[in-house]
Design an enzyme around this catalytic site. Structure first.
Site, short mmCIF file in Angstrom:
data_model
loop_
_atom_site.label_atom_id
_atom_site.label_comp_id
_atom_site.label_asym_id
_atom_site.label_seq_id
_atom_site.Cartn_x
_atom_site.Cartn_y
_atom_site.Cartn_z
N GLU A 215 44.50 41.22 78.01
CA GLU A 215 45.95 41.13 78.03
C GLU A 215 46.40 40.43 79.32
O GLU A 215 45.63 40.33 80.27
CB GLU A 215 46.56 42.54 77.98
N HIS A 258 49.31 48.38 78.82
CA HIS A 258 48.60 49.31 79.68
C HIS A 258 49.07 49.20 81.12
O HIS A 258 49.58 48.17 81.54
CB HIS A 258 47.09 49.05 79.61
#
Length: 303
Positions: A215, A258
């Site tokens: 990511e 996250h």
């Protein structure tokens, strides 16, 4: 083969009488993991699905070999539990617990470094070697694990536990089994990064390629790219980059998914990461369903 765990790995569970740990115990046993004991202070003499409960880790290590521990205790006790396991000689610690203060995670990681131990997590679903064993909740119940994960030559690493299973399921459906899948955790500080796990896969001659899920945000991809180039890695790597929308200037300083994915500058963006990975010879998939074809292309294997 597999990395970190296999069918003979002797595992314990710290916090075994907790609700989540009880489920992890059942799932692990059903999958064939050798769980030789569990720890909950003050509850020695009980058992969880036939696994004996002890007051402390040393009560178990004094009786039997312990290779790995799954830590499921509440955040305020996690550091002490990890310290206890490492000081008792346990070399692999999977920390499932989330919301642990960063300073305490840093202390755990440093102690592991000093003692030659390896931490996976925190805030992760753990490790799974198909048809061998698993530590943590990766894949869920054994019946689902056997459906999604198949034994084979592809190593998988992912910040996201759910995406670890999704990628493995996609590979399995395409006839590409996995050597070991590792959910590394999504926190800002974790015990094992992509680059730190690469030497294990590199040393496993049956692993022929790597797939990672990543990511925007953080430095792990840059570290991985540097490791691959510096070590002239034999393993072809395919990456799937989620959250490309985060490249919008308005998203700077935001986190996608996250805690460890805060985009602080241009070097953290998906575009910059893709370029850095490509420079190291790492192919980035546009869609998850493209991964098997790209892996086969890297390996020179026909569909």
């Amino acid at each position: 083969m597999s990395i970190l765990i296999h069918r003979d790995t002797a595992v314990i569970i710290q916090g075994i009488t907790g609700r989540e740990a009880v489920n992890l115990t059942r799932e692990g046993l059903d999958y064939g993991t050798k769980i030789g004991g569990g720890v909950t202070p003050g509850r020695a003499g009980r058992d969880v699905y036939g696994v004996p409960v002890y007051d402390c880790v040393r009560d178990i290590t004094a009786r039997q070999q312990v290779d790995g521990s799954i830590v499921t205790v509440p955040p305020r006790f996690t550091r002490d539990a990890v310290f206890e396991a490492i000081e008792a000689g346990v070399k692999l610690v999977v920390v499932v617990t989330e919301r642990i203060p960063r300073g305490e995670v840093a202390q755990m990681v440093e102690l592991a470094r000093l003692r030659g131990a390896r931490i996976i997590g925190p805030n992760c679903l753990g490790i799974l070697s198909p048809e061998e064993a698993k530590m943590g909740g990766l894949g869920g119940p054994a019946v689902n694990v056997r459906r999604a994960f198949k034994k084979g030559p592809i190593g998988v690493m992912s910040r996201s536990g759910g995406m670890t299973t999704e990628i493995c399921n996609t590979l399995s459906a395409a006839g590409l089994g996995q050597s070991t899948a590792v959910s590394i955790g999504g926190d800002a500080i974790i015990g094992s990064t992509y680059a730190e796990l690469m030497p294990y896969f590199e040393a496993d001659q049956e692993t022929q390629a790597i797939v990672i899920y990543t990511e925007p945000g953080g430095r792990m991809e840059a570290q991985l790219a540097a490791w691959v180039k510096e070590n002239d890695s034999r393993l072809p790597i395919v990456a799937f980059m989620a959250g490309k929308f985060m490249d919008d200037e308005e998203m700077k300083g935001m986190s996608f998914g996250h805690a460890g994915t805060i985009v602080e500058g241009v070097e953290d963006t998906a575009t910059e990461k893709i370029a850095r990975l490509a420079e190291a010879g790492i192919t980035v998939a546009e869609r998850i369903e493209d991964i098997p074809g790209l892996v086969r292309e890297k390996l020179g294997v026909a569909a």
